[in-house]
Scaffold this motif. Structure first.
Motif, mmCIF file in Angstrom:
data_model
loop_
_atom_site.group_PDB
_atom_site.id
_atom_site.type_symbol
_atom_site.label_atom_id
_atom_site.label_comp_id
_atom_site.label_asym_id
_atom_site.label_seq_id
_atom_site.Cartn_x
_atom_site.Cartn_y
_atom_site.Cartn_z
ATOM 1 N N ASP A 94 30.346 48.950 62.674
ATOM 2 C CA ASP A 94 30.292 47.493 62.655
ATOM 3 C C ASP A 94 29.837 46.935 64.004
ATOM 4 N N ASP A 95 30.266 47.557 65.080
ATOM 5 C CA ASP A 95 29.820 47.120 66.414
ATOM 6 C C ASP A 95 28.303 47.181 66.526
ATOM 7 N N ASP B 86 26.780 44.345 64.592
ATOM 8 C CA ASP B 86 26.912 43.103 65.360
ATOM 9 C C ASP B 86 25.809 42.991 66.406
ATOM 10 N N GLU B 87 25.501 44.095 67.059
ATOM 11 C CA GLU B 87 24.434 44.088 68.066
ATOM 12 C C GLU B 87 23.085 43.763 67.430
ATOM 13 N N HIS C 1 22.646 42.121 64.664
ATOM 14 C CA HIS C 1 22.734 40.723 64.216
ATOM 15 C C HIS C 1 22.358 39.773 65.358
ATOM 16 N N ARG D 165 23.027 37.479 58.466
ATOM 17 C CA ARG D 165 24.422 37.073 58.262
ATOM 18 C C ARG D 165 25.045 37.836 57.094
ATOM 19 N N GLU E 135 25.814 41.341 58.202
ATOM 20 C CA GLU E 135 26.918 41.334 59.169
ATOM 21 C C GLU E 135 28.261 41.064 58.488
ATOM 22 N N ARG E 136 28.279 40.132 57.541
ATOM 23 C CA ARG E 136 29.528 39.808 56.851
ATOM 24 C C ARG E 136 29.974 40.950 55.946
ATOM 25 N N ASP F 181 31.832 43.156 58.134
ATOM 26 C CA ASP F 181 33.086 42.541 58.571
ATOM 27 C C ASP F 181 34.181 42.684 57.524
ATOM 28 N N SER G 256 38.222 42.069 62.494
ATOM 29 C CA SER G 256 36.837 41.634 62.378
ATOM 30 C C SER G 256 36.640 40.310 63.098
#
Length: 218
Positions: free
Chosen positions: A154-155, A158-159, A161, A188, A191-192, A195, A218
Motif C-alpha cells: 500500500d505504501d 500511495d507513492e 498515487h 484514486r 489507491e482506495r 486502503d 489506512s
C-alpha cells in the motif's frame, strides 16, 4: 450448542474468503480491462459486482443471526462484529474495481490515460492484484505477516498515487481536461482499493493479537 456455534463462526470465515476471492478476480479483470482497453472484460466486471454485493448481504445476515441466537462474548463477539466490518470493506473493494472497469468502458476504444501514465497505472494495477491475493490468503490463514506485506504494498501505491497528481499538475502535462479527470479518478480508485485492504488487515491483526497495530491504519 457450542459445536454449532463454532461451525457458524467457521462459515463466517469461509464466506469472507469466498468474497475476497471474488474481489481478486474482479480487480484482476478490471485492471486488465483498464490497461488493455478491453470493453468486454470491463462489462464482465461491472455485471459480476452484483454477486459480491449479494454474498456480502448473505454474510451480514448470517452474522446478525449469530449475534441474536448465540449472544457471543469476548473474542467470539469481536470475530462476528469484525466480520460485519470486513465484509463492508470487501464490498467497497469490489466497487472500486467496478469503477476502474467503468472508466475502461466509457473511454473505449481509446485508452483511459495518456501514454505517459500507462506504466504508472500498470504498476498500480499489479500492486492492487497482489494486495487482493494476499488479503484473501490472510483471511484464509490469519498469517499476520501478510498484514505487514499488505501495508508495504500500500505504501508503494500511495507513492504512485502522489506521482500521478504531480504529473497532471506539472507544467509539462499536455493532457486535455478529460485526461486530467480520468487520471485523477483512476488513481484514486486504485489507491482506495488498497486502503480498504489495509483496513481489513488491521482488523485481522487485532483479532490475532489484541493490538490495533496503528502502523497498519489506512
Amino acid at each position: 450448542m457450542r459445536e454449532v456455534f463454532q461451525q457458524e463462526l467457521r462459515e463466517v470465515q469461509d464466506r469472507l474468503v469466498e468474497i475476497a476471492e471474488l474481489v481478486v478476480i474482479s480487480i484482476q479483470n478490471a485492471t486488465r480491462a483498464f490497461n488493455d482497453s478491453d470493453v468486454t472484460l470491463a462489462e464482465t466486471v461491472i455485471a459480476d459486482d452484483s454477486k459480491i454485493d449479494e454474498l456480502t448481504v448473505i454474510l451480514d445476515e448470517l452474522s446478525i443471526q449469530i449475534l441474536a441466537r448465540q449472544q457471543p462474548v469476548a473474542r467470539d463477539l469481536r470475530i462476528v462484529v469484525s466480520a460485519l466490518r470486513i465484509s463492508a470493506s470487501l464490498e467497497r473493494m469490489g466497487d472500486m474495481a467496478e469503477h476502474i472497469a467503468q472508466l475502461a468502458r466509457y473511454r473505449f476504444p481509446d485508452k483511459v490515460v495518456p501514454k505517459s501514465l500507462r506504466g504508472t497505472f500498470a504498476e498500480m494495477g499489479r500492486l492492487d492484484v497482489v494486495i487482493a491475493q494476499k488479503l484473501a490468503e490472510l483471511l484464509r490463514t490469519q498469517d499476520l505477516e501478510l498484514a505487514d506485506e499488505i501495508r508495504n504494498e500500500d505504501d508503494r501505491i500511495d507513492e504512485l498515487h502522489v506521482s500521478v497528481f504531480d504529473k497532471v499538475l506539472g507544467e509539462t502535462w499536455k493532457g486535455q481536461a478529460v485526461d486530467t479527470v480520468d487520471a485523477t479518478l483512476a488513481s484514486r480508485y486504485h489507491e482506495r482499493f488498497a486502503d480498504h485492504a489495509v483496513s481489513i488487515a488491521k482488523k485481522v491483526h487485532y483479532l490475532g493479537t489484541g493490538d490495533w497495530a496503528p502502523e497498519l491504519a489506512s
